[in-house]
Design a protein around this motif. Structure first.
Motif, mmCIF file in Angstrom:
data_model
loop_
_atom_site.group_PDB
_atom_site.id
_atom_site.type_symbol
_atom_site.label_atom_id
_atom_site.label_comp_id
_atom_site.label_asym_id
_atom_site.label_seq_id
_atom_site.Cartn_x
_atom_site.Cartn_y
_atom_site.Cartn_z
ATOM 1 N N ILE A 433 0.841 -1.209 0.000
ATOM 2 C CA ILE A 433 0.000 0.000 0.000
ATOM 3 C C ILE A 433 0.872 1.253 0.000
ATOM 4 O O ILE A 433 0.645 2.186 -0.777
ATOM 5 N N LEU A 434 1.893 1.269 0.866
ATOM 6 C CA LEU A 434 2.774 2.436 0.945
ATOM 7 C C LEU A 434 3.545 2.622 -0.361
ATOM 8 O O LEU A 434 3.732 3.758 -0.832
ATOM 9 N N SER A 435 3.998 1.513 -0.943
ATOM 10 C CA SER A 435 4.757 1.594 -2.200
ATOM 11 C C SER A 435 3.887 2.121 -3.332
ATOM 12 O O SER A 435 4.318 2.970 -4.126
ATOM 13 N N ILE A 436 2.646 1.629 -3.402
ATOM 14 C CA ILE A 436 1.725 2.080 -4.456
ATOM 15 C C ILE A 436 1.380 3.559 -4.257
ATOM 16 O O ILE A 436 1.358 4.347 -5.208
ATOM 17 N N ALA A 437 1.112 3.936 -2.993
ATOM 18 C CA ALA A 437 0.770 5.334 -2.699
ATOM 19 C C ALA A 437 1.926 6.265 -3.039
ATOM 20 O O ALA A 437 1.714 7.412 -3.451
ATOM 21 N N LEU A 438 3.143 5.753 -2.885
ATOM 22 C CA LEU A 438 4.325 6.584 -3.132
ATOM 23 C C LEU A 438 4.630 6.721 -4.618
ATOM 24 O O LEU A 438 4.960 7.814 -5.089
ATOM 25 N N GLY A 439 4.498 5.618 -5.378
ATOM 26 C CA GLY A 439 4.936 5.694 -6.774
ATOM 27 C C GLY A 439 4.193 4.798 -7.719
ATOM 28 O O GLY A 439 4.759 4.347 -8.720
ATOM 29 N N GLY A 440 2.937 4.494 -7.402
ATOM 30 C CA GLY A 440 2.165 3.628 -8.289
ATOM 31 C C GLY A 440 1.798 4.317 -9.593
ATOM 32 O O GLY A 440 1.744 5.547 -9.678
ATOM 33 N N LYS A 441 1.526 3.535 -10.610
ATOM 34 C CA LYS A 441 1.143 4.096 -11.910
ATOM 35 C C LYS A 441 -0.207 4.805 -11.780
ATOM 36 O O LYS A 441 -1.157 4.250 -11.226
ATOM 37 N N PRO A 442 -0.310 6.029 -12.289
ATOM 38 C CA PRO A 442 -1.538 6.816 -12.118
ATOM 39 C C PRO A 442 -2.800 6.092 -12.571
ATOM 40 O O PRO A 442 -3.846 6.190 -11.919
ATOM 41 N N ARG A 443 -2.716 5.329 -13.683
ATOM 42 C CA ARG A 443 -3.913 4.697 -14.233
ATOM 43 C C ARG A 443 -4.451 3.582 -13.336
ATOM 44 O O ARG A 443 -5.663 3.370 -13.254
ATOM 45 N N THR A 444 -3.563 2.851 -12.706
ATOM 46 C CA THR A 444 -3.994 1.690 -11.893
ATOM 47 C C THR A 444 -3.834 1.931 -10.389
ATOM 48 O O THR A 444 -4.136 1.043 -9.592
ATOM 49 N N ARG A 445 -3.356 3.097 -10.053
ATOM 50 C CA ARG A 445 -3.031 3.372 -8.641
ATOM 51 C C ARG A 445 -4.244 3.195 -7.721
ATOM 52 O O ARG A 445 -4.186 2.482 -6.717
ATOM 53 N N ALA A 446 -5.350 3.849 -8.038
ATOM 54 C CA ALA A 446 -6.542 3.780 -7.182
ATOM 55 C C ALA A 446 -7.058 2.346 -7.070
ATOM 56 O O ALA A 446 -7.420 1.884 -5.976
ATOM 57 N N LYS A 447 -7.081 1.632 -8.186
ATOM 58 C CA LYS A 447 -7.583 0.246 -8.174
ATOM 59 C C LYS A 447 -6.692 -0.646 -7.304
ATOM 60 O O LYS A 447 -7.196 -1.432 -6.478
ATOM 61 N N ASN A 448 -5.364 -0.518 -7.470
ATOM 62 C CA ASN A 448 -4.436 -1.345 -6.685
ATOM 63 C C ASN A 448 -4.484 -0.996 -5.196
ATOM 64 O O ASN A 448 -4.364 -1.879 -4.339
ATOM 65 N N LEU A 449 -4.652 0.292 -4.931
ATOM 66 C CA LEU A 449 -4.792 0.694 -3.519
ATOM 67 C C LEU A 449 -6.046 0.076 -2.921
ATOM 68 O O LEU A 449 -6.016 -0.455 -1.801
ATOM 69 N N ARG A 450 -7.159 0.153 -3.640
ATOM 70 C CA ARG A 450 -8.410 -0.410 -3.140
ATOM 71 C C ARG A 450 -8.277 -1.900 -2.851
ATOM 72 O O ARG A 450 -8.687 -2.376 -1.792
#
Length: 488
Positions: A433-450
């Motif tokens: 979660i922290l890694s995605i929030a820090l540098g996840g891809k904008p297109r999939t970031r919200a989905k992966n966080l969820r």
């Protein structure tokens, strides 16, 4: 005795009274040094020696005398009605040598009643020993010998009771910081021990109070197994008995001082069970004494947990800015000693959470960073992870990519340890979660966080749960509502 620390902790009234005593006794240099300590408790010696022409040996004598006078002053402030009874116990020899046998027996019998009322076996041992001697040649000799032996056994039981309380809360603090099974089992053992001890000495109200402290705290803060080998009374019943004893022995300083502790336990009980009106009433009583709960002695009970209830109260009432003002004005300036790590850690976490809730992430991260350097948490595995993850979350929200990445990598290495693989699966999800929030891809970031936040919620339960006071969805999915959940 830490002279400088004691002087800095005196109330204004105590300091003024002590300072006046030195002036009235024409001890001007002692008064001056006392004043210097009050103004500069960190390094008063240099300032004082610059003002006064005093040799090193003379200064040593002055400091020693000041130390003794402050000790005497503090001791004389102890005003306990029990002291009169204790003084009479200490004067027993004078009593029996200065009076006839009948008068001595009558006086000792009266003193016996007072000591039974106070539940004071050490004094009763002296009284029964002398009554045994005064009745050496009649039929009462064996009776008083038996009573003496009972009080010796009871005094040992009382010592055991105090030790059980100490050992229970040592185990709780260790468990709270590390979550090790051995500490949990030690708490259960101490619960069983105090139960057995009070069953043997069922007439002792003081031992019952020890039992109530341990059992009520355990019910409120740990999961008690069904296999426990002791009798668990209803919590309300234990509160009722405890407050009856406090009311009955209101001249006993032990009971008057222990009342705030039972108010604390009662508040937690009402808060846990959603008795809102009663909980709010006791919260108000305790909130006025929050510094007292942190700094004073309360039978070794972990009263620092109140801080997180205070935090929760302000979150629920939407008054975090008010809490931050409290911290800036006085709460953040309390001298919480590091000797009891759990208190110091909870105090620092409370401060960090308050600033974090106010979106002052930089201040929160500074407190957490300093906490890691102030206290060695390597052996306190769970708390070490809690602080590191909280700090990492702060760095992520600050968008400090370098510091966040460093800490995330450090946590990844730590979580590879075999001892952590079994119990901290949720921690590895939290890293994602922290890694995605820090540098996840904008297109999939919200989905992966969820996906990962939902998985984390499912796994983050029980004794090994982390960051329970943070709502990750509201933090990292950028919702506008408060970023705190109501968990404790």
């Amino acid at each position: 005795m830490n002279l400088y620390k004691i002087v800095s902790q005196l109330t204004k009234e105590e300091f003024s009274e002590l300072h006046k005593q030195f002036l009235d006794n024409k001890a001007d240099k002692s008064a001056s040094f006392l004043e210097t300590i009050r103004k500069n408790p960190e390094s008063p010696e240099k300032e004082f020696l610059e003002k006064h022409d005093v040799t090193a040996s003379a200064f040593y004598v002055l400091k020693s005398r000041l130390n003794q006078r402050i000790e005497t002053y503090i001791l004389r402030k102890v005003g306990d009605p029990e002291l009169d009874v204790i003084r009479r116990v200490l004067a027993v020899n004078d009593l029996i040598f200065s009076n006839t046998r009948d008068i001595s027996v009558a006086a000792l019998s009266r003193l016996e009643k007072e000591l039974i009322r106070l539940d004071f076996p050490y004094g009763l041992m002296i009284v029964y020993r002398e009554l045994q001697n005064l009745n050496a040649f009649d039929e009462n000799h064996q009776y008083y010998k038996s009573r003496y032996n009972q009080q010796v056994a009871y005094a040992i039981a009382m010592d055991k009771g105090v030790d059980i309380v100490v050992q229970f809360f040592r185990a709780y603090d260790n468990f709270y910081l590390s979550r090790k099974e051995r500490d949990y089992q030690e708490m259960i053992r101490q619960m069983e021990k105090i139960d057995n001890l009070t069953n043997i000495n069922h007439d002792s109200h003081r031992l019952y109070i020890f039992k109530a402290i341990i059992h009520i705290f355990a019910k409120l803060f740990i999961d008690i197994p069904d296999t426990i080998r002791c009798e668990l009374e209803e919590t309300e019943t234990m509160f009722e008995k405890a407050f009856n004893f406090i009311s009955e022995y209101k001249e006993d300083k032990f009971y008057t001082n222990i009342q705030i502790l039972f108010n604390y336990l009662r508040y937690i009980y009402y808060d846990n069970n959603n008795f809102r009106d009663k909980a709010n009433m006791f919260f108000g009583i305790l909130d006025e004494k929050v510094d007292d709960l942190l700094i004073r002695y309360h039978a070794n009970v972990n009263t620092s947990m109140f801080l997180f209830r205070k935090l929760q109260y302000h979150v629920q009432s939407n008054t975090i800015p008010h809490l931050v003002r409290e911290i800036d004005q006085y709460l953040g300036k309390l001298e919480v000693d590091r000797y009891r790590i759990s208190f110091y850690v909870n105090y620092q976490l409370f401060l960090a959470h308050a600033y974090f809730a106010d979106r002052q992430y930089k201040k929160a991260s500074r407190i957490l960073y300093n906490l890691r350097t102030d206290v060695n948490l390597r052996r306190s595995t769970h708390m070490d992870l809690e602080v590191k993850f909280f700090l990492a979350a702060s760095y992520v929200l600050m968008e400090d990519f370098d510091l966040a990445n460093q800490l995330i990598l450090s946590l990844q290495r730590q979580l590879r340890k075999p001892t952590l693989l079994k119990n901290y699966e949720h921690a590895r999800v939290l890293l994602k979660i922290l890694s995605i929030a820090l540098g996840g891809k904008p297109r999939t970031r919200a989905k992966n966080l969820r996906i990962n936040i939902d998985k984390y919620r499912e796994l983050n339960k029980g004794r090994y749960a982390l960051l329970e006071r943070l709502d990750l969805e509201k933090l990292f999915l950028r919702e506008e509502a408060s970023s705190f959940s109501m968990k404790d």
